[in-house]
Scaffold this motif. Structure first.
Motif, PDB file in Angstrom:
ATOM      1  N   SER A 234       6.140  17.722  65.727  1.00 33.03           N
ATOM      2  CA  SER A 234       5.386  17.995  66.949  1.00 33.03           C
ATOM      3  C   SER A 234       4.838  19.426  66.940  1.00 33.03           C
ATOM      4  CB  SER A 234       6.299  17.781  68.155  1.00 33.03           C
ATOM      5  OG  SER A 234       5.628  18.029  69.343  1.00 33.03           O
ATOM      6  N   LYS A 235       5.673  20.386  66.587  1.00 33.14           N
ATOM      7  CA  LYS A 235       5.242  21.787  66.528  1.00 33.14           C
ATOM      8  C   LYS A 235       4.166  21.993  65.463  1.00 33.14           C
ATOM      9  CE  LYS A 235       9.517  23.732  68.289  1.00 33.14           C
ATOM     10  NZ  LYS A 235      10.731  24.495  68.007  1.00 33.14           N
ATOM     11  N   LYS A 236       4.356  21.331  64.334  1.00 34.11           N
ATOM     12  CA  LYS A 236       3.384  21.455  63.246  1.00 34.11           C
ATOM     13  C   LYS A 236       2.015  20.920  63.671  1.00 34.11           C
ATOM     14  CE  LYS A 236       2.886  20.519  58.353  1.00 34.11           C
ATOM     15  NZ  LYS A 236       3.538  20.103  57.139  1.00 34.11           N
ATOM     16  N   LEU A 237       1.995  19.761  64.308  1.00 33.94           N
ATOM     17  CA  LEU A 237       0.734  19.173  64.765  1.00 33.94           C
ATOM     18  C   LEU A 237       0.088  20.024  65.858  1.00 33.94           C
ATOM     19  CD1 LEU A 237       1.874  15.452  64.779  1.00 33.94           C
ATOM     20  CD2 LEU A 237       0.017  16.388  63.382  1.00 33.94           C
ATOM     21  N   CYS A 238       0.898  20.497  66.810  1.00 32.60           N
ATOM     22  CA  CYS A 238       0.365  21.332  67.900  1.00 32.60           C
ATOM     23  C   CYS A 238      -0.204  22.644  67.373  1.00 32.60           C
ATOM     24  CB  CYS A 238       1.451  21.611  68.934  1.00 32.60           C
ATOM     25  SG  CYS A 238       1.857  20.185  69.939  1.00 32.60           S
ATOM     26  N   LYS A 239       0.465  23.216  66.384  1.00 31.48           N
ATOM     27  CA  LYS A 239      -0.005  24.465  65.781  1.00 31.48           C
ATOM     28  C   LYS A 239      -1.403  24.294  65.175  1.00 31.48           C
ATOM     29  CE  LYS A 239       1.441  27.976  62.460  1.00 31.48           C
ATOM     30  NZ  LYS A 239       2.466  28.356  61.479  1.00 31.48           N
ATOM     31  N   GLU A 240      -1.684  23.090  64.697  1.00 33.72           N
ATOM     32  CA  GLU A 240      -2.990  22.784  64.099  1.00 33.72           C
ATOM     33  C   GLU A 240      -4.002  22.291  65.133  1.00 33.72           C
ATOM     34  OE1 GLU A 240      -3.866  23.400  60.956  1.00 33.72           O
ATOM     35  OE2 GLU A 240      -1.878  24.213  60.551  1.00 33.72           O
ATOM     36  N   GLY A 241      -3.638  22.345  66.424  1.00 32.89           N
ATOM     37  CA  GLY A 241      -4.579  21.993  67.482  1.00 32.89           C
ATOM     38  C   GLY A 241      -4.571  20.537  67.917  1.00 32.89           C
TER      39      GLY A 241
END
Length: 104
Positions: free
Chosen positions: A35-42
């Motif tokens: 989730s954090k990885k995807l959110c970090k990429e927008g």
């Protein structure tokens, strides 16, 4: 060391980002790491929505609902399962958060 399920989810996330997915809607949870990885990429992530609402989003966007069974074989057909909209964002109204999706 990652389990085979974690490796599958990592591969799925990479594919989502490579083809430009910017909104993921799920009836279940998504683990914090991905989730954090995807959110970090927008990428905006909406978790734990009702199945009936998921069916409406799927129908309106032209996408297809993917189950765990389908995600095992996402491969080349993965992009064909992705729906489209012009814009998706979170809006705060009083103490509530609303998901606004425009341009289906």
């Amino acid at each position: 060391q990652m389990s085979s399920h974690q490796k599958l989810i990592t591969e799925w996330c990479k594919t989502c980002l490579q083809i430009g997915v910017n909104l993921i809607i799920s009836t279940k949870g998504i683990d914090d790491f991905h989730s954090k990885k995807l959110c970090k990429e927008g990428c905006l992530i909406v978790r734990r929505i009702l199945v009936d609402d998921m069916k409406k989003f799927t129908l309106l966007s032209g996408g297809k609902t993917m189950t765990n069974q389908h995600s095992r074989n996402f491969g080349k057909n993965f992009q064909n399962n992705i729906g489209e909209s012009e814009e998706a964002f979170e809006q705060h109204l009083n103490r509530s958060k609303l998901l606004v999706i425009r341009g289906f």
